[in-house]
Scaffold this motif. Structure first.
Motif, PDB file in Angstrom:
ATOM      1  N   ARG A 144       2.301  -1.433  -6.306  1.00 22.99           N
ATOM      2  CA  ARG A 144       2.022  -2.235  -5.106  1.00 22.99           C
ATOM      3  C   ARG A 144       3.292  -1.885  -4.068  1.00 22.99           C
ATOM      4  O   ARG A 144       2.651  -1.774  -2.592  1.00 22.99           O
ATOM      5  CB  ARG A 144       1.986  -3.823  -5.403  1.00 22.99           C
ATOM      6  CG  ARG A 144       3.324  -4.145  -6.237  1.00 22.99           C
ATOM      7  CD  ARG A 144       3.208  -5.839  -6.034  1.00 22.99           C
ATOM      8  NE  ARG A 144       3.962  -6.385  -6.894  1.00 22.99           N
ATOM      9  CZ  ARG A 144       5.319  -6.732  -6.720  1.00 22.99           C
ATOM     10  NH1 ARG A 144       5.736  -6.321  -5.591  1.00 22.99           N
ATOM     11  NH2 ARG A 144       6.106  -7.525  -7.589  1.00 22.99           N
ATOM     12  N   CYS A 145       4.404  -1.510  -4.572  1.00 29.18           N
ATOM     13  CA  CYS A 145       5.422  -1.421  -3.297  1.00 29.18           C
ATOM     14  C   CYS A 145       5.341   0.185  -2.849  1.00 29.18           C
ATOM     15  O   CYS A 145       5.902   0.607  -1.842  1.00 29.18           O
ATOM     16  CB  CYS A 145       6.747  -1.701  -3.952  1.00 29.18           C
ATOM     17  SG  CYS A 145       7.577  -0.680  -5.446  1.00 29.18           S
ATOM     18  N   SER A 146       5.013   1.090  -3.848  1.00 26.90           N
ATOM     19  CA  SER A 146       4.708   2.443  -3.457  1.00 26.90           C
ATOM     20  C   SER A 146       3.761   2.708  -2.403  1.00 26.90           C
ATOM     21  O   SER A 146       3.985   3.342  -1.574  1.00 26.90           O
ATOM     22  CB  SER A 146       4.614   3.356  -4.879  1.00 26.90           C
ATOM     23  OG  SER A 146       5.638   3.316  -5.354  1.00 26.90           O
ATOM     24  N   THR A 148      14.558  -6.119   0.473  1.00 19.99           N
ATOM     25  CA  THR A 148      13.697  -6.382  -0.704  1.00 19.99           C
ATOM     26  C   THR A 148      14.763  -6.594  -1.852  1.00 19.99           C
ATOM     27  O   THR A 148      15.949  -7.023  -1.582  1.00 19.99           O
ATOM     28  CB  THR A 148      12.679  -5.128  -0.946  1.00 19.99           C
ATOM     29  OG1 THR A 148      11.904  -5.564  -1.944  1.00 19.99           O
ATOM     30  CG2 THR A 148      13.441  -3.825  -1.104  1.00 19.99           C
ATOM     31  N   HIS A 171       5.711  -9.096   3.427  1.00 24.38           N
ATOM     32  CA  HIS A 171       4.732  -8.432   2.697  1.00 24.38           C
ATOM     33  C   HIS A 171       4.841  -8.771   1.137  1.00 24.38           C
ATOM     34  O   HIS A 171       6.304  -8.836   0.767  1.00 24.38           O
ATOM     35  CB  HIS A 171       5.126  -6.862   2.734  1.00 24.38           C
ATOM     36  CG  HIS A 171       4.881  -6.031   4.127  1.00 24.38           C
ATOM     37  ND1 HIS A 171       3.925  -6.040   4.487  1.00 24.38           N
ATOM     38  CD2 HIS A 171       6.192  -5.940   4.744  1.00 24.38           C
ATOM     39  CE1 HIS A 171       4.164  -5.176   5.923  1.00 24.38           C
ATOM     40  NE2 HIS A 171       5.611  -5.242   5.945  1.00 24.38           N
ATOM     41  N   SER A 202      10.638  -8.575   1.889  1.00 27.01           N
ATOM     42  CA  SER A 202       9.976  -9.723   0.855  1.00 27.01           C
ATOM     43  C   SER A 202      10.095 -10.977   1.521  1.00 27.01           C
ATOM     44  O   SER A 202      11.120 -11.529   2.318  1.00 27.01           O
ATOM     45  CB  SER A 202      10.932  -9.588  -0.209  1.00 27.01           C
ATOM     46  OG  SER A 202      10.514 -10.729  -1.166  1.00 27.01           O
ATOM     47  N   VAL A 223      12.297  -3.294  -6.706  1.00 22.83           N
ATOM     48  CA  VAL A 223      11.316  -2.699  -5.663  1.00 22.83           C
ATOM     49  C   VAL A 223      11.980  -1.303  -5.219  1.00 22.83           C
ATOM     50  O   VAL A 223      11.623  -0.294  -5.040  1.00 22.83           O
ATOM     51  CB  VAL A 223      11.116  -3.652  -4.674  1.00 22.83           C
ATOM     52  CG1 VAL A 223      10.450  -2.821  -3.336  1.00 22.83           C
ATOM     53  CG2 VAL A 223      10.140  -4.517  -4.938  1.00 22.83           C
ATOM     54  N   ALA A 248       3.928  -7.547  -1.126  1.00 17.20           N
ATOM     55  CA  ALA A 248       4.220  -6.138  -2.017  1.00 17.20           C
ATOM     56  C   ALA A 248       5.603  -5.948  -2.151  1.00 17.20           C
ATOM     57  O   ALA A 248       5.988  -5.018  -3.024  1.00 17.20           O
ATOM     58  CB  ALA A 248       3.347  -4.964  -1.306  1.00 17.20           C
ATOM     59  N   LEU A 249       6.709  -6.590  -1.460  1.00 21.45           N
ATOM     60  CA  LEU A 249       8.025  -6.229  -1.573  1.00 21.45           C
ATOM     61  C   LEU A 249       8.507  -7.174  -2.344  1.00 21.45           C
ATOM     62  O   LEU A 249      10.074  -7.262  -2.366  1.00 21.45           O
ATOM     63  CB  LEU A 249       8.671  -6.195  -0.052  1.00 21.45           C
ATOM     64  CG  LEU A 249       8.131  -5.083   0.704  1.00 21.45           C
ATOM     65  CD1 LEU A 249       8.832  -5.065   2.086  1.00 21.45           C
ATOM     66  CD2 LEU A 249       8.453  -3.860   0.006  1.00 21.45           C
ATOM     67  N   ILE A 258      10.822   2.502  -5.376  1.00 16.96           N
ATOM     68  CA  ILE A 258      10.482   3.271  -4.380  1.00 16.96           C
ATOM     69  C   ILE A 258      11.186   4.731  -4.514  1.00 16.96           C
ATOM     70  O   ILE A 258      10.777   5.555  -4.459  1.00 16.96           O
ATOM     71  CB  ILE A 258      11.036   2.722  -3.024  1.00 16.96           C
ATOM     72  CG1 ILE A 258       9.923   1.495  -2.672  1.00 16.96           C
ATOM     73  CG2 ILE A 258      10.967   3.687  -1.848  1.00 16.96           C
ATOM     74  CD1 ILE A 258      10.480   0.632  -1.415  1.00 16.96           C
TER      75      ILE A 258
END
Length: 198
Positions: free
Chosen positions: A120-122, A138, A72, A51, A142, A74-75, A146
């Motif tokens: 987004r994180c998957s 992260t 990212h 992140s 998150v 997304a993280l 996951i």
């Protein structure tokens, strides 16, 4: 195949404050916490994903000084929108109640819901596993997302099933074409985290 999910260390924020993507710093215990984390990580990791928020970035840079760290969005933690850095108890009850009843599907005003974070994180995780071994530095939301993704755990059950404290390390492996996870480091803090009103 090994993926290490690493949660950031204790953030420098008062108890009872709502925060998600606010760029909060870490406390003075950072180096002590980081040294404990490092003992559970193999020295061979070169693929590091993180992140961009400083509480994660600082940890990734300390743990993996020789690695090329990829950042990212997304993280990032969930976007708390209008509630960022407000006291949980100061948020209007009529506004927060729908979210309290269904935090998975109800969006925080001008922010996200848990489904959006999960998607987004998957999606990113499924891409990153192609380059294992790797580390992902992260946030708690998150990591829970996951773990829900790889275990088919309903999101609404993720906070009860996955008890993850600051600085935790979760090792994910593949066994017989199935994911397996092991929480290898997870120190219970002296004070319970607060992520909702009293």
């Amino acid at each position: 195949m090994e993926i290490y999910l690493i949660r950031h260390t204790t953030p420098d924020v008062a108890r009872g404050i709502c925060y998600g993507q606010a760029d909060i710093d870490v406390t003075d215990s950072f180096h002590t916490e980081a040294s404990l984390i490092k003992a559970y990580l193999p020295a061979s990791i070169q693929q590091v994903h993180c992140s961009p928020l400083q509480r994660c970035r600082k940890l990734a840079e300390l743990l993996f000084p020789q690695a090329l760290i990829q950042y990212h969005d997304a993280l990032k933690e969930i976007n708390c929108g209008d509630w960022e850095l407000k006291k949980w108890d100061d948020i209007d009850k009529a506004e927060i109640q729908p979210w309290m009843e269904d935090f998975v599907n109800v969006c925080i005003p001008n922010g996200e819901n848990y489904v959006q974070l999960h998607e987004r994180c998957s999606l990113l995780f499924d891409q990153l596993i192609q380059n294992a071994p790797a580390a992902i530095v992260t946030h708690g939301g998150v990591i829970r997302s996951i773990l829900s993704h790889i275990t088919s755990t309903p999101l609404k059950e993720s906070f009860n099933k996955f008890s993850l404290h600051y600085g935790c390390v979760v090792k994910i492996t593949m066994e017989n074409s199935q994911y397996a996870y092991n929480i290898v480091h997870n120190i219970i803090p002296p004070e319970v985290e607060t992520h909702k009103p009293k």
